[in-house]
Design a protein around this motif. Structure first.
Motif, PDB file in Angstrom:
ATOM      1  N   GLY A 250       1.058  -1.269   0.042  1.00 47.45           N
ATOM      2  CA  GLY A 250       0.023   0.089   0.033  1.00 47.45           C
ATOM      3  C   GLY A 250       0.923   1.276   0.044  1.00 47.45           C
ATOM      4  O   GLY A 250       0.342   2.395   0.467  1.00 47.45           O
ATOM      5  N   ASP A 251       2.102   1.418  -0.381  1.00 47.08           N
ATOM      6  CA  ASP A 251       2.777   2.558  -0.328  1.00 47.08           C
ATOM      7  C   ASP A 251       2.398   3.160  -1.504  1.00 47.08           C
ATOM      8  O   ASP A 251       2.395   4.602  -1.228  1.00 47.08           O
ATOM      9  N   VAL A 252       2.141   2.881  -2.741  1.00 45.64           N
ATOM     10  CA  VAL A 252       1.628   3.657  -3.893  1.00 45.64           C
ATOM     11  C   VAL A 252       0.381   3.131  -4.252  1.00 45.64           C
ATOM     12  O   VAL A 252       0.014   1.966  -4.601  1.00 45.64           O
ATOM     13  N   VAL A 253      -0.905   3.934  -4.015  1.00 46.37           N
ATOM     14  CA  VAL A 253      -2.141   3.710  -4.566  1.00 46.37           C
ATOM     15  C   VAL A 253      -2.739   4.300  -5.730  1.00 46.37           C
ATOM     16  O   VAL A 253      -2.636   5.585  -5.763  1.00 46.37           O
ATOM     17  N   THR A 254      -3.338   3.827  -6.536  1.00 46.28           N
ATOM     18  CA  THR A 254      -4.042   4.399  -7.710  1.00 46.28           C
ATOM     19  C   THR A 254      -5.515   4.452  -7.375  1.00 46.28           C
ATOM     20  O   THR A 254      -5.988   3.372  -7.416  1.00 46.28           O
ATOM     21  N   PHE A 271      -9.603   1.252  -5.640  1.00 46.11           N
ATOM     22  CA  PHE A 271      -8.193   1.641  -5.178  1.00 46.11           C
ATOM     23  C   PHE A 271      -7.292   0.354  -5.413  1.00 46.11           C
ATOM     24  O   PHE A 271      -7.493  -0.834  -5.249  1.00 46.11           O
ATOM     25  N   ARG A 272      -6.268   0.723  -6.143  1.00 46.75           N
ATOM     26  CA  ARG A 272      -5.459  -0.078  -6.767  1.00 46.75           C
ATOM     27  C   ARG A 272      -3.888  -0.087  -6.567  1.00 46.75           C
ATOM     28  O   ARG A 272      -3.510   0.902  -6.197  1.00 46.75           O
ATOM     29  N   GLY A 309      -5.889   2.804   9.215  1.00 44.33           N
ATOM     30  CA  GLY A 309      -5.638   4.061   9.281  1.00 44.33           C
ATOM     31  C   GLY A 309      -4.180   4.257   8.907  1.00 44.33           C
ATOM     32  O   GLY A 309      -3.567   5.353   9.179  1.00 44.33           O
ATOM     33  N   ARG A 310      -3.591   3.297   8.113  1.00 40.50           N
ATOM     34  CA  ARG A 310      -1.956   3.718   7.398  1.00 40.50           C
ATOM     35  C   ARG A 310      -2.487   4.573   5.991  1.00 40.50           C
ATOM     36  O   ARG A 310      -3.171   3.980   5.359  1.00 40.50           O
ATOM     37  N   HIS A 311      -1.850   5.629   5.965  1.00 43.88           N
ATOM     38  CA  HIS A 311      -1.606   6.655   4.945  1.00 43.88           C
ATOM     39  C   HIS A 311      -0.920   6.110   3.791  1.00 43.88           C
ATOM     40  O   HIS A 311       0.140   5.585   4.076  1.00 43.88           O
ATOM     41  N   PRO A 312      -1.169   6.060   2.797  1.00 43.37           N
ATOM     42  CA  PRO A 312      -0.487   5.628   1.471  1.00 43.37           C
ATOM     43  C   PRO A 312       0.714   6.974   1.238  1.00 43.37           C
ATOM     44  O   PRO A 312       0.645   8.006   1.799  1.00 43.37           O
ATOM     45  N   GLU A 313       2.001   6.477   0.814  1.00 43.71           N
ATOM     46  CA  GLU A 313       3.029   7.398   0.462  1.00 43.71           C
ATOM     47  C   GLU A 313       2.437   8.289  -0.581  1.00 43.71           C
ATOM     48  O   GLU A 313       2.979   9.468  -0.788  1.00 43.71           O
ATOM     49  N   THR A 314       2.033   7.716  -1.646  1.00 40.74           N
ATOM     50  CA  THR A 314       1.656   8.321  -2.667  1.00 40.74           C
ATOM     51  C   THR A 314       0.476   8.044  -3.350  1.00 40.74           C
ATOM     52  O   THR A 314       0.037   6.664  -3.262  1.00 40.74           O
ATOM     53  N   ILE A 327      -8.275  15.054  -1.203  1.00 36.82           N
ATOM     54  CA  ILE A 327      -7.023  14.180  -0.933  1.00 36.82           C
ATOM     55  C   ILE A 327      -6.173  15.137   0.010  1.00 36.82           C
ATOM     56  O   ILE A 327      -5.518  14.778   0.967  1.00 36.82           O
ATOM     57  N   THR A 328      -6.300  16.547  -0.444  1.00 37.70           N
ATOM     58  CA  THR A 328      -5.454  17.415   0.734  1.00 37.70           C
ATOM     59  C   THR A 328      -5.989  17.532   1.997  1.00 37.70           C
ATOM     60  O   THR A 328      -5.018  17.643   2.993  1.00 37.70           O
ATOM     61  N   ARG A 329      -7.381  17.139   2.158  1.00 41.83           N
ATOM     62  CA  ARG A 329      -7.808  17.069   3.651  1.00 41.83           C
ATOM     63  C   ARG A 329      -7.599  15.849   4.238  1.00 41.83           C
ATOM     64  O   ARG A 329      -7.254  15.876   5.559  1.00 41.83           O
ATOM     65  N   VAL A 330      -7.955  14.888   3.373  1.00 40.53           N
ATOM     66  CA  VAL A 330      -7.780  13.342   4.466  1.00 40.53           C
ATOM     67  C   VAL A 330      -6.236  12.990   4.376  1.00 40.53           C
ATOM     68  O   VAL A 330      -5.858  12.429   5.255  1.00 40.53           O
ATOM     69  N   PHE A 331      -5.361  13.230   3.193  1.00 41.18           N
ATOM     70  CA  PHE A 331      -4.163  12.860   3.164  1.00 41.18           C
ATOM     71  C   PHE A 331      -3.048  14.076   2.932  1.00 41.18           C
ATOM     72  O   PHE A 331      -2.427  14.318   1.814  1.00 41.18           O
TER      73      PHE A 331
END
Length: 715
Positions: A250-254, A271-272, A309-314, A327-331
């Motif tokens: 889950g480091d990079v999510v599309t 989400f992929r 609760g883990r945020h993706p890096e990208t 996205i700006t608000r949540v991540f």
């Protein structure tokens, strides 16, 4: 609701006027879907109306209320206006819901002809907004009613408030009964996006599907967003496999919204990510009838909750203003990039006239985006395209250039991105849509086909895992570095590693700077004298290259390999082996305490622990069901582990009970009053005993006076 009439003002009723100047015939009422496009307000993040709001003119106030109504889901018409008696200018406007008031009863004459009964659209709704022009020239909201007496919901315009969102996680039951559900939302015109929820109880079928999946696997997660009328608007779900995959990859999510390519496509998003075999994996699915910022915020927060609760890096998405805001608000700390494939697709649409005129434009844009390595090269090629095709004044390309750091690979050097390109992921979902969807495909049929697609993907992943565990790739050199890589990487990653390793043999190395951090230039004659620079740290045996391939892909580049040969490094340093690319990428580790460290409450920690155990349980089931013998071993081990867990739970409960009992005793001790000390009781004496005591005292006194001591005569 009539306005007050003063001496200088005249009230002009406009009950027969709608906002496009027609009569108040129901067929001519304002069509909000069309107006939303005309006003270019689709997707705008509007605030709620309130008393005291100011507008520059009555037209601006009208457009605002139209956009607000478009978002909520009701029609608007003008009801009354007021003119000044001094200069006859309009000083008041009142806009109402199209269902305001009642139609006047008309006398119907029976002339023997059949007449079609027309339904009434007036229901006495009181929703309205009134603006008055003040002395300073601004128009101010003086009266406002937001409540409607009827259901308001347009399929792709209604935005339910977040406070009415209902999240259903794990064993939580749906409290918004889906009697109607999505079937309450209908296609009002062919121009609106295909509604997947239909009119035949599709919502009930979807709810039953989600509940059935959760009953089969408690780790299955789903959430449904409802509006004020308990009608479903957006849905998200993720199975246990998806939640487990996110923990490892889950480091990079599309966030794939391929459906936006055409308004007739199912509003289905995923989400992929990319696994260690460079296969596409799914982290969750969503049905989005509402594409506003508020709905995207709900979806991202729900997805984040499902993923522990883990945020993706990208995160990679299509270019969309509402999505950007969410996205700006949540991540806030996540790198947000735009998908190159979507950028090129939009270029084809926005520049269709230029594409048809110049056949080479498409190739030039692709080369500019995907085949440059430095920012200077990108800038040079971009300017060349603008000059060649005379596109300096094109607004689409200008807006694209302003956000180039979010989509141009030249600006993304150094940011990790799995080497399976975003285009491959998007194209795969696009092909799935083309194969399995048309305008007559029902929601449940579509989901069933998608489940089959996911099952096929899981089977391919299992086959790749088996091949990685029991086969070894063919080595092309006797180098210990290649042998080491073959033992740790999956087949797909090793092939990319091997390509870089073999290609490194064709490069030349020159030392430029000496010292602890040595600088080398690496060059290959066939590459038009392009030079790469590698810095090698002698004490740590680490290196970094100007091409930034390792930082971008997690695989060492040919330039660093060539320097390793030169300085005598025969083993890949541990820091250059990314676990996500190895055979053991999905190995289980103890959940860290990040939730507690971040100050989360105990309920959040419980959810994180539960999610982590569910993920491990799914993996345990996959590994333990391979054969009868393995199943028996797994079953016995599981029963033993369960007994130990129950024993530990009972011991903890007993300890807690003892602590509680001790605390109660301590409390009672401090509250209990000390016992009062009573005086010692002596037995009563008789009169005779008192007389005898007095006689003894008199006798003792006489003895003291008649018998002097031995020293008395010496005085």
């Amino acid at each position: 609701m009539e306005g007050t009439i003063s001496e200088d003002d005249g009230l002009i009723p406009d009950g027969s006027m709608d906002l496009n100047g027609n009569s108040s015939d129901p067929q001519m009422d304002l069509a909000l879907g069309a107006l939303g496009i005309e006003l270019n307000l689709d997707g705008t993040d509007l605030g709620e109306p309130c008393i005291g709001m100011e507008f520059e003119s009555d037209e601006v106030a009208k457009e605002y209320y139209i956009a607000y109504a478009n978002r909520i889901g009701f029609g608007v018409r003008m009801n009354k206006s007021r003119r000044s008696r001094k200069d006859d200018t309009v000083i008041m406007r009142r806009f109402v819901c199209t269902k305001e008031g009642f139609h006047s009863k008309r006398v119907i004459y029976d002339d023997g002809k059949k007449k079609r009964k027309r339904g009434t659209t007036r229901e006495g709704c009181m929703a309205m907004i009134e603006v008055i022009r003040k002395d300073h020239g601004k128009w101010v909201v003086t009266k406002l009613i937001t409540e409607h007496s009827h259901v308001v919901a347009f399929p792709d315009k209604a935005q339910p408030p977040l406070s009415n969102s209902v999240i259903h996680n794990n064993s939580t039951l749906l409290n918004a009964a889906s009697s109607g559900g999505f079937s309450n939302l209908k296609n009002f015109s062919r121009g609106i996006r295909v509604n997947p929820f239909g009119e035949g109880g599709e919502a009930q079928g979807l709810l039953e599907y989600l509940q059935r999946m959760q009953a089969a696997n408690p780790a299955f997660f789903y959430a449904i967003q409802v509006d004020n009328n308990n009608c479903m608007t957006n849905v998200f779900w993720a199975d246990a496999k998806a939640r487990m995959a996110y923990q490892y990859f889950g480091d990079v999510v599309t966030f794939d919204t391929t459906y936006k390519k055409t308004k007739y496509m199912m509003p289905f998003a995923t989400f992929r990510g990319v696994n260690n075999h460079q296969q596409s994996v799914t982290f969750g699915c969503a049905l989005l009838m509402d594409e506003t910022k508020g709905s995207y915020v709900w979806l991202l927060e729900t997805w984040l909750s499902a993923m522990g609760g883990r945020h993706p890096e990208t995160i990679v998405t299509d270019r969309d203003k509402a999505m950007e805001g969410a996205i700006t608000r949540v991540f806030p700390n996540t790198s947000h990039r735009f998908c190159n494939w979507h950028i090129l697709s939009r270029c084809k649409q926005k520049l269709s006239d230029v594409y048809s005129k110049y056949a080479t434009l498409k190739t030039d844009l692709k080369e500019c985006i995907n085949q440059v390595e430095t920012i200077d090269e990108f800038e040079t090629r971009w300017e060349f395209i603008l000059d060649k095709y005379n596109l300096w004044d094109n607004p689409w390309l200008q807006s694209l250039y302003e956000v180039r750091h979010q989509w141009a690979p030249a600006y993304q050097r150094g940011n990790f991105s799995p080497e399976l390109s975003a285009s491959q992921r998007s194209e795969s979902l696009n092909k799935f849509f083309k194969r399995n969807f048309n305008s007559k495909t029902s929601l449940l049929v579509f989901i069933a086909r998608f489940d089959q697609e996911m099952a096929s993907a899981c089977e391919k992943e299992a086959q790749a895992d088996f091949a990685a565990a029991y086969t070894r790739p063919l080595l092309k050199t006797p180098s210990p570095i290649e042998k080491q890589a073959a033992a740790v990487y999956t087949k797909e990653i090793f092939e990319k590693f091997q390509e870089e390793f073999i290609e490194s043999l064709g490069y030349y190395v020159n030392k430029i700077e000496d010292g602890p951090n040595i600088k080398y230039s690496v060059i290959k004659e066939e590459e038009n004298n392009r030079t790469y620079f590698v810095h090698f740290n002698e004490p740590d045996k680490t290196a970094n290259c100007s091409c930034c391939k390792f930082e971008s892909s997690g695989i060492l580049c040919r330039h660093i390999f060539r320097v390793f040969f030169t300085v005598g490094v025969h083993v890949i340093p541990e820091c250059y082996i990314l676990k996500r690319w190895t055979r053991n990428a999905a190995s289980t580790e103890l959940l860290d305490e990040r939730a507690i460290e971040n100050g989360s409450n105990f309920q959040d920690c419980l959810l994180a622990w539960y999610n982590d155990l569910c993920v491990d349980a799914v993996k345990y089931g996959i590994e333990g069901a391979l054969s009868s013998e393995i199943y028996k071993v797994a079953k016995a081990a599981l029963q033993k582990a369960f007994t130990e867990v129950v024993s530990a739970k009972n011991a903890q409960r007993k300890g807690q009970q003892n602590m509680q009992r001790f605390a109660r005793l301590q409390k009672m001790q401090f509250k209990m009053p000390l016992p009062k000390l009573q005086a010692k009781k002596t037995p009563a004496r008789s009169a005779q005993e008192d007389g005898d005591r007095d006689k003894r005292c008199d006798k003792d006194a006489s003895l003291d006076t008649s018998d002097p001591g031995p020293n008395d005569g010496m005085q």
